[in-house]
Motif scaffolding. Structure first.
Motif, PDB file in Angstrom:
ATOM      1  N   GLN A 155       0.839  -1.188   0.000  1.00 44.01           N
ATOM      2  CA  GLN A 155       0.000   0.000   0.000  1.00 44.01           C
ATOM      3  C   GLN A 155       0.882   1.248   0.000  1.00 44.01           C
ATOM      4  O   GLN A 155       2.042   1.201   0.413  1.00 44.01           O
ATOM      5  N   ALA A 156       0.312   2.360  -0.472  1.00 40.14           N
ATOM      6  CA  ALA A 156       1.060   3.626  -0.552  1.00 40.14           C
ATOM      7  C   ALA A 156       0.212   4.712   0.091  1.00 40.14           C
ATOM      8  O   ALA A 156      -0.623   5.341  -0.567  1.00 40.14           O
ATOM      9  N   MET A 157       0.423   4.934   1.380  1.00 42.27           N
ATOM     10  CA  MET A 157      -0.396   5.878   2.146  1.00 42.27           C
ATOM     11  C   MET A 157       0.222   7.277   2.075  1.00 42.27           C
ATOM     12  O   MET A 157       1.372   7.485   2.459  1.00 42.27           O
ATOM     13  N   THR A 158      -0.573   8.234   1.602  1.00 39.45           N
ATOM     14  CA  THR A 158      -0.129   9.603   1.372  1.00 39.45           C
ATOM     15  C   THR A 158      -0.896  10.563   2.269  1.00 39.45           C
ATOM     16  O   THR A 158      -2.121  10.469   2.394  1.00 39.45           O
ATOM     17  N   LEU A 159      -0.191  11.508   2.880  1.00 37.48           N
ATOM     18  CA  LEU A 159      -0.804  12.573   3.663  1.00 37.48           C
ATOM     19  C   LEU A 159      -0.603  13.881   2.907  1.00 37.48           C
ATOM     20  O   LEU A 159       0.526  14.350   2.742  1.00 37.48           O
ATOM     21  N   THR A 160      -1.695  14.451   2.427  1.00 34.10           N
ATOM     22  CA  THR A 160      -1.595  15.650   1.593  1.00 34.10           C
ATOM     23  C   THR A 160      -1.350  16.888   2.450  1.00 34.10           C
ATOM     24  O   THR A 160      -2.019  17.113   3.457  1.00 34.10           O
ATOM     25  N   GLY A 161      -0.353  17.677   2.053  1.00 39.56           N
ATOM     26  CA  GLY A 161      -0.126  18.976   2.677  1.00 39.56           C
ATOM     27  C   GLY A 161       0.647  18.966   3.970  1.00 39.56           C
ATOM     28  O   GLY A 161       0.943  20.038   4.524  1.00 39.56           O
ATOM     29  N   ILE A 162       0.979  17.791   4.487  1.00 42.53           N
ATOM     30  CA  ILE A 162       1.743  17.692   5.736  1.00 42.53           C
ATOM     31  C   ILE A 162       2.845  16.655   5.534  1.00 42.53           C
ATOM     32  O   ILE A 162       2.564  15.532   5.080  1.00 42.53           O
ATOM     33  N   ARG A 163       4.053  16.986   5.899  1.00 42.23           N
ATOM     34  CA  ARG A 163       5.149  16.032   5.795  1.00 42.23           C
ATOM     35  C   ARG A 163       5.165  15.126   7.020  1.00 42.23           C
ATOM     36  O   ARG A 163       4.986  15.575   8.157  1.00 42.23           O
ATOM     37  N   MET A 164       5.394  13.846   6.791  1.00 42.74           N
ATOM     38  CA  MET A 164       5.519  12.863   7.865  1.00 42.74           C
ATOM     39  C   MET A 164       6.991  12.511   8.047  1.00 42.74           C
ATOM     40  O   MET A 164       7.733  12.392   7.076  1.00 42.74           O
ATOM     41  N   ARG A 165       7.396  12.314   9.306  1.00 44.39           N
ATOM     42  CA  ARG A 165       8.761  11.862   9.586  1.00 44.39           C
ATOM     43  C   ARG A 165       8.711  10.411  10.049  1.00 44.39           C
ATOM     44  O   ARG A 165       8.062  10.086  11.059  1.00 44.39           O
ATOM     45  N   VAL A 166       9.383   9.546   9.325  1.00 41.91           N
ATOM     46  CA  VAL A 166       9.445   8.123   9.673  1.00 41.91           C
ATOM     47  C   VAL A 166      10.511   7.943  10.743  1.00 41.91           C
ATOM     48  O   VAL A 166      11.700   8.169  10.503  1.00 41.91           O
ATOM     49  N   LEU A 218      -5.629  11.734   4.279  1.00 47.44           N
ATOM     50  CA  LEU A 218      -4.691  10.615   4.352  1.00 47.44           C
ATOM     51  C   LEU A 218      -5.332   9.488   3.561  1.00 47.44           C
ATOM     52  O   LEU A 218      -6.418   9.014   3.920  1.00 47.44           O
ATOM     53  N   TYR A 219      -4.692   9.048   2.485  1.00 47.53           N
ATOM     54  CA  TYR A 219      -5.347   8.084   1.599  1.00 47.53           C
ATOM     55  C   TYR A 219      -4.303   7.216   0.899  1.00 47.53           C
ATOM     56  O   TYR A 219      -3.100   7.530   0.877  1.00 47.53           O
ATOM     57  N   ASN A 220      -4.786   6.124   0.319  1.00 45.98           N
ATOM     58  CA  ASN A 220      -3.916   5.225  -0.437  1.00 45.98           C
ATOM     59  C   ASN A 220      -3.712   5.804  -1.833  1.00 45.98           C
ATOM     60  O   ASN A 220      -4.678   6.012  -2.581  1.00 45.98           O
ATOM     61  N   ARG A 221      -2.473   6.054  -2.170  1.00 44.74           N
ATOM     62  CA  ARG A 221      -2.151   6.689  -3.449  1.00 44.74           C
ATOM     63  C   ARG A 221      -2.499   5.797  -4.640  1.00 44.74           C
ATOM     64  O   ARG A 221      -2.691   6.278  -5.764  1.00 44.74           O
ATOM     65  N   ASN A 222      -2.558   4.490  -4.422  1.00 40.91           N
ATOM     66  CA  ASN A 222      -2.994   3.567  -5.475  1.00 40.91           C
ATOM     67  C   ASN A 222      -4.502   3.735  -5.625  1.00 40.91           C
ATOM     68  O   ASN A 222      -5.278   3.363  -4.741  1.00 40.91           O
ATOM     69  N   TYR A 223      -4.935   4.288  -6.740  1.00 43.33           N
ATOM     70  CA  TYR A 223      -6.331   4.691  -6.890  1.00 43.33           C
ATOM     71  C   TYR A 223      -7.297   3.534  -6.667  1.00 43.33           C
ATOM     72  O   TYR A 223      -8.370   3.719  -6.088  1.00 43.33           O
ATOM     73  N   THR A 224      -6.934   2.329  -7.087  1.00 42.07           N
ATOM     74  CA  THR A 224      -7.851   1.193  -6.917  1.00 42.07           C
ATOM     75  C   THR A 224      -8.030   0.807  -5.463  1.00 42.07           C
ATOM     76  O   THR A 224      -8.965   0.082  -5.129  1.00 42.07           O
ATOM     77  N   ARG A 225      -7.142   1.277  -4.575  1.00 40.28           N
ATOM     78  CA  ARG A 225      -7.260   0.971  -3.144  1.00 40.28           C
ATOM     79  C   ARG A 225      -7.984   2.088  -2.378  1.00 40.28           C
ATOM     80  O   ARG A 225      -8.405   1.876  -1.253  1.00 40.28           O
TER      81      ARG A 225
END
Length: 456
Positions: free
Chosen positions: A353-364, A415-422
Motif C-alpha cells: 500500500q502507498a499511504m499519502t498525507l496531503t499537505g503535511i510532511r511525515m517523519r518516519v 490521508l489516503y492510499n495513493r494507489n487509486y484502486t485501493r
C-alpha cells in the motif's frame, strides 16, 4: 488452567495431539526445545522458564475470543453473487460480509463470553503494553478462548495468537501451531509475554494463516517504551521509542491498520465452498476495518482495558450507525495546531500500500518496531509524504500539526492510499477505500484518554 471469573479449573489447550488436559509433564514436553534456548539466554537477569509461565494462571491482562461474525461493507458496487452475501443477518441492518475474527471478552461472565459466538469484530481489538522492566518485572498475559464458528460448525479450526515480529524468548507462546500450540474449539490458553522492544506490531491467528488472516483474524498491538513519563525530554512524557532526546515524543497517537477483503473468499467460507487463492484480488481495501467515508465516523468501544458492552456482552454500535457494530475503530485524526501526532501503520493485507498525507510532511522514526537509528546511533529518520507499506510491515511516523487557517472550526487534510484502486472502490461518490481525514483545530481538542480517541 484457572478461570479468572470463578476460580474453577478448566482444561487448557492441548494442540492437535490429543484432547486431554495439559499436565505439567505434558507442558514441559511441548516446551522442552525452548528450555535449552532460554536456559542460555540472560534477559535482564530474569529468565522466563516454562515452569514459571505455567504458574502464571490468574486474571489475565486481556481476554480474547476467536469466533466468526459479520461486518458491513458498501452494498455497491454489487459483486454478484458474492457481495452482498444473501446469508447476512438482518439484525443489525446493513451487514454484508462473513468474517472470522477476535473479540475482547475481558471482564465478562461465562454466559456473556459464550454469547459472543458469531459476534467477531474487524479489525481485531487494538491493545498496547508497557515495555518489560527488569527492575520491576511484570509479565503481560493474554488469555485466548476459541468459541467456535456459528455458521460453519462443520469446521473444527483451532486458533492461535501470533504476535507478528515479536522477539519471543520462548517459542511455546509464539502462536505458530507447528512449533507451539493452537486452541481447539471450546478450550482456552494463556499467553505470557515480556515485551522488550518498543514499537508497532500486529497480531493474527497463525492456524491456516492465509485463510484466517484474510478472513479477519488480525489486529494491531504496540509496546510503550520505558522512557514514557519523562517530561524533561518532551512535554507530554509520551514517546514511541527510548530515544534519549525527545525526538519521538508525541501528544496524540492513532492506529492505522490496513487490511483487505476479497469478496469471493468470504462468500465461499459462508457457503461451504473453496476459493482458488491464485485468483486473489482485493475488492475492498480497509482502514481500521472500514472504508471511507465510514472511516471518519465515531468510534465504538475501543479501550481494551475499560471495555463497554451491552448487558449480553455484545458490542454497542457507534451512535446512529448500527451497521458498524462490529467495526468499532474510527480512523479520523483530530489534533490542535502545533501538536506532534504519531501515526502507527501496520499492513496485514496481501498487497503493498502507498499511504499519502496531503499537505503535511511525515517523519518516519521507526519501522518494524525498530527505531530509525544507525549502528553508530546516528539519526536515520526521514521525511516523506508517502509511505510504501508491504504486507507484514509496520511504520511509526510523526507529524507536527500546521497552524489553523480557517475559516471553519478545523482544517482538513486527507490521508489516503495513493494507489487509486485501493482508495476508490467504484461506489457512488467514489473514494471508498483506504482513506481518512486529519482535522486540525486552533485549540480545544482535549487530551486523549486512549489511542484513536478524538478528544472532542
Amino acid at each position: 488452567m484457572t478461570s479468572a471469573e470463578d476460580n474453577t479449573t478448566v482444561p487448557a489447550a492441548t494442540g492437535r495431539s490429543g484432547p486431554g488436559p495439559m499436565s505439567r509433564r505434558r507442558f514441559l514436553s511441548l516446551a522442552g526445545a525452548a528450555v535449552a534456548v532460554v536456559g542460555t539466554t540472560n534477559w535482564g537477569g530474569r529468565v522466563l522458564t516454562p515452569e514459571a509461565a505455567y504458574g502464571a494462571d490468574g486474571t489475565p491482562d486481556l481476554y480474547l475470543a476467536g469466533t466468526d461474525g459479520w461486518i458491513h461493507l458498501p452494498a455497491t458496487p454489487a459483486i454478484a453473487p458474492y457481495h452482498p452475501d444473501v446469508l447476512a443477518p438482518s439484525d443489525p441492518p446493513g451487514l454484508t460480509t462473513y468474517i472470522f475474527g477476535f473479540r475482547n471478552v475481558t471482564g465478562m461472565t461465562a454466559s456473556q463470553r459464550l454469547a459472543q459466538k458469531n459476534r467477531a469484530q474487524h479489525s481485531a481489538p487494538l491493545f498496547w503494553v508497557k515495555q518489560f522492566d527488569p527492575a520491576h518485572p511484570v509479565d503481560f498475559t493474554v488469555q485466548l478462548t476459541n468459541l467456535g464458528l456459528a455458521l460453519r460448525p462443520d469446521l473444527f479450526d483451532a486458533h492461535s495468537l501470533h504476535w507478528h515480529g515479536f522477539r519471543n524468548v520462548i517459542p511455546f507462546f509464539d502462536g505458530e501451531p507447528s512449533g507451539s500450540v493452537s486452541v481447539p474449539a471450546g478450550r482456552e490458553f494463556t499467553y505470557v509475554y515480556r515485551p522488550r522492544d518498543p514499537g508497532t506490531y500486529m497480531y493474527h491467528c497463525h492456524v491456516e494463516d492465509v485463510e484466517h488472516v484474510h478472513m479477519g483474524m488480525t489486529g494491531l498491538v504496540f509496546v510503550r517504551p520505558l522512557q514514557d513519563g519523562n517530561t524533561a525530554l518532551y512535554r507530554s512524557g509520551r514517546y514511541l521509542y527510548n530515544d534519549g532526546d525527545g525526538s519521538t515524543g508525541l501528544d496524540r497517537e492513532f492506529a492505522m491498520f490496513l487490511s483487505e477483503v476479497w469478496a469471493e473468499a468470504h462468500w465461499a467460507d459462508a457457503h461451504i465452498q473453496l476459493p482458488e487463492w491464485s485468483d486473489y484480488r482485493a475488492d475492498f481495501s480497509l482502514l481500521n476495518g472500514r472504508v471511507y467515508p465510514e472511516t471518519i465516523l465515531p468510534n465504538g468501544s475501543i479501550d481494551p482495558f475499560h471495555p463497554v458492552h451491552a448487558a449480553d456482552g455484545d458490542l454497542i454500535a457507534p451512535a446512529g450507525h448500527p451497521e458498524l457494530r462490529y467495526q468499532p475503530h474510527s480512523s479520523l485524526v483530530t489534533c490542535n495546531a502545533g501538536e506532534r501526532v504519531a501515526l502507527r501503520f501496520a499492513n496485514l493485507g496481501f498487497r503493498e500500500q502507498a499511504m499519502t498525507l496531503t499537505g503535511i510532511r511525515m517523519r518516519v522514526v521507526g519501522r518494524d518496531a525498530t527505531p530509525m537509528r544507525g549502528r553508530n546511533g546516528g539519526d536515520t529518520s526521514y521525511e516523506t509524504e508517502t509511505l510504501n507499506i508491504g504486507p507484514g510491515e509496520s511504520y511509526d511516523v510523526l507529524f507536527t500539526a500546521p497552524p489553523h487557517q480557517g475559516p471553519g472550526a478545523f482544517d482538513t487534510y486527507y490521508l489516503y492510499n495513493r494507489n487509486y484502486t485501493r482508495s476508490d472502490n467504484l461506489a457512488p461518490g467514489g473514494f471508498g477505500g483506504q482513506a481518512t481525514q486529519v482535522r486540525v483545530y486552533a485549540s480545544g481538542v482535549a487530551p486523549q484518554a486512549y489511542p484513536n480517541d478524538w478528544g472532542i
